[in-house]
Design a protein around this motif. Structure first.
Motif, PDB file in Angstrom:
ATOM      1  N   ALA A 275      38.022  61.595  56.521  1.00 44.21           N
ATOM      2  CA  ALA A 275      39.128  61.332  54.916  1.00 44.21           C
ATOM      3  C   ALA A 275      38.855  62.716  54.067  1.00 44.21           C
ATOM      4  O   ALA A 275      40.302  62.481  53.545  1.00 44.21           O
ATOM      5  CB  ALA A 275      38.187  60.071  54.707  1.00 44.21           C
ATOM      6  N   MET A 276      37.790  63.240  54.537  1.00 43.22           N
ATOM      7  CA  MET A 276      38.116  64.773  53.548  1.00 43.22           C
ATOM      8  C   MET A 276      38.761  65.936  54.483  1.00 43.22           C
ATOM      9  O   MET A 276      39.104  66.822  54.016  1.00 43.22           O
ATOM     10  CB  MET A 276      36.747  65.022  53.570  1.00 43.22           C
ATOM     11  N   GLY A 277      39.235  66.092  54.933  1.00 42.49           N
ATOM     12  CA  GLY A 277      40.471  66.757  55.944  1.00 42.49           C
ATOM     13  C   GLY A 277      39.823  67.242  56.804  1.00 42.49           C
ATOM     14  O   GLY A 277      40.144  68.560  57.106  1.00 42.49           O
ATOM     15  N   VAL A 278      37.790  67.901  56.900  1.00 41.18           N
ATOM     16  CA  VAL A 278      37.851  68.428  57.630  1.00 41.18           C
ATOM     17  C   VAL A 278      38.040  68.313  59.140  1.00 41.18           C
ATOM     18  O   VAL A 278      37.656  69.467  59.632  1.00 41.18           O
ATOM     19  CB  VAL A 278      36.066  67.688  57.155  1.00 41.18           C
ATOM     20  N   LEU A 279      37.607  67.720  60.056  1.00 40.69           N
ATOM     21  CA  LEU A 279      38.090  67.512  61.248  1.00 40.69           C
ATOM     22  C   LEU A 279      39.455  66.485  61.621  1.00 40.69           C
ATOM     23  O   LEU A 279      39.770  65.187  60.512  1.00 40.69           O
ATOM     24  CB  LEU A 279      37.109  66.499  61.790  1.00 40.69           C
ATOM     25  N   GLU A 280      40.716  66.994  62.015  1.00 35.84           N
ATOM     26  CA  GLU A 280      41.407  66.369  62.924  1.00 35.84           C
ATOM     27  C   GLU A 280      41.351  65.356  63.702  1.00 35.84           C
ATOM     28  O   GLU A 280      39.789  65.121  64.070  1.00 35.84           O
ATOM     29  CB  GLU A 280      42.163  67.735  63.429  1.00 35.84           C
ATOM     30  N   PRO A 281      42.315  64.476  64.046  1.00 37.15           N
ATOM     31  CA  PRO A 281      41.638  63.696  64.636  1.00 37.15           C
ATOM     32  C   PRO A 281      41.008  64.144  66.058  1.00 37.15           C
ATOM     33  O   PRO A 281      40.093  62.766  67.050  1.00 37.15           O
ATOM     34  CB  PRO A 281      42.465  62.355  65.023  1.00 37.15           C
ATOM     35  N   ASP A 282      41.655  64.694  67.395  1.00 38.52           N
ATOM     36  CA  ASP A 282      41.286  64.964  68.534  1.00 38.52           C
ATOM     37  C   ASP A 282      39.913  65.999  68.392  1.00 38.52           C
ATOM     38  O   ASP A 282      39.056  66.018  69.020  1.00 38.52           O
ATOM     39  CB  ASP A 282      41.857  65.440  68.397  1.00 38.52           C
ATOM     40  N   LYS A 283      39.546  66.166  66.902  1.00 37.32           N
ATOM     41  CA  LYS A 283      38.082  67.284  67.189  1.00 37.32           C
ATOM     42  C   LYS A 283      36.974  65.927  67.301  1.00 37.32           C
ATOM     43  O   LYS A 283      35.618  66.707  67.106  1.00 37.32           O
ATOM     44  CB  LYS A 283      38.012  68.007  65.427  1.00 37.32           C
ATOM     45  N   PHE A 284      36.961  64.903  66.007  1.00 37.60           N
ATOM     46  CA  PHE A 284      36.160  63.958  66.148  1.00 37.60           C
ATOM     47  C   PHE A 284      35.903  63.052  67.753  1.00 37.60           C
ATOM     48  O   PHE A 284      34.815  62.260  67.229  1.00 37.60           O
ATOM     49  CB  PHE A 284      36.536  63.344  64.422  1.00 37.60           C
ATOM     50  N   ARG A 285      37.276  62.828  67.687  1.00 32.33           N
ATOM     51  CA  ARG A 285      36.891  61.449  69.174  1.00 32.33           C
ATOM     52  C   ARG A 285      35.836  62.412  70.137  1.00 32.33           C
ATOM     53  O   ARG A 285      34.995  60.996  69.961  1.00 32.33           O
ATOM     54  CB  ARG A 285      37.773  61.701  70.223  1.00 32.33           C
ATOM     55  N   PRO A 286      35.467  62.783  70.163  1.00 29.21           N
ATOM     56  CA  PRO A 286      34.011  63.116  71.248  1.00 29.21           C
ATOM     57  C   PRO A 286      32.794  62.508  70.335  1.00 29.21           C
ATOM     58  O   PRO A 286      31.775  62.028  71.508  1.00 29.21           O
ATOM     59  CB  PRO A 286      33.930  64.806  71.124  1.00 29.21           C
ATOM     60  N   CYS A 287      33.420  62.857  69.033  1.00 29.19           N
ATOM     61  CA  CYS A 287      31.917  62.740  68.495  1.00 29.19           C
ATOM     62  C   CYS A 287      31.591  60.230  68.648  1.00 29.19           C
ATOM     63  O   CYS A 287      30.547  60.369  68.802  1.00 29.19           O
ATOM     64  CB  CYS A 287      31.697  62.777  67.154  1.00 29.19           C
ATOM     65  N   ARG A 288      33.131  59.838  67.846  1.00 20.97           N
ATOM     66  CA  ARG A 288      32.693  58.708  67.898  1.00 20.97           C
ATOM     67  C   ARG A 288      32.526  57.994  69.393  1.00 20.97           C
ATOM     68  O   ARG A 288      32.203  57.173  69.779  1.00 20.97           O
ATOM     69  CB  ARG A 288      34.161  58.294  68.159  1.00 20.97           C
TER      70      ARG A 288
END
Length: 148
Positions: free
Chosen positions: A122-135
């Motif tokens: 939401a803050m634009g800090v992570l692009e979708p492909d960057k946070f997928r491993p966390c999820r």
């Protein structure tokens, strides 16, 4: 050769033994500790998992150590509960309570990871492909997501 006595890879048996663990969480057959009663060929116990040293995936040790710590903590609670009764009797409901507590803690950890990735997105800090491993990690910890 990396070997393990726990089903499905390194687990609480490996984490609780004195043998040094390889990155995969298993024990190198050439480095079995003399004090180990699990992995020594002389112990005569089954090897339930393993792979050649050259085929080691190199991941999993942190998970194995965490599993071991959980198993030790679980046993410590049971031991403490046994001390409460002079006869050593433990109400079996404590086992379910401990399992429920562990599930709740895992669920909370997964939800915190999910919440942080949602916030970062939401803050634009992570692009979708960057946070997928966390999820994906959160889903492995606990697949029951409570968010919409």
């Amino acid at each position: 050769m990396h070997i393990g006595r726990s089903w499905g890879g390194g687990g609480h048996l490996e984490a609780a033994c004195p043998c040094p663990l390889e990155l995969c969480g298993l024990v190198d057959l050439d480095k079995v500790s003399d004090e180990c009663d699990q992995h020594s060929p002389a112990a005569g116990k089954t090897t339930r998992t393993g792979h050649r040293s050259g085929d080691c995936p190199g991941v999993g040790r942190d998970v194995v150590v965490a599993i071991g710590r959980t198993a030790v903590a679980h046993q410590a609670v049971i031991d403490a509960a046994c001390l409460e009764s002079s006869s050593g009797y433990v109400n079996a409901s404590i086992l379910g309570a401990l399992d429920d507590y562990r599930a709740a803690v895992e669920h909370e950890a997964a939800e915190r990871i999910r919440a942080e990735t949602q916030h970062a997105k939401a803050m634009g800090v992570l692009e979708p492909d960057k946070f997928r491993p966390c999820r994906d990690a959160a889903d492995q910890i606990d697949p029951e997501a409570t968010y919409g």
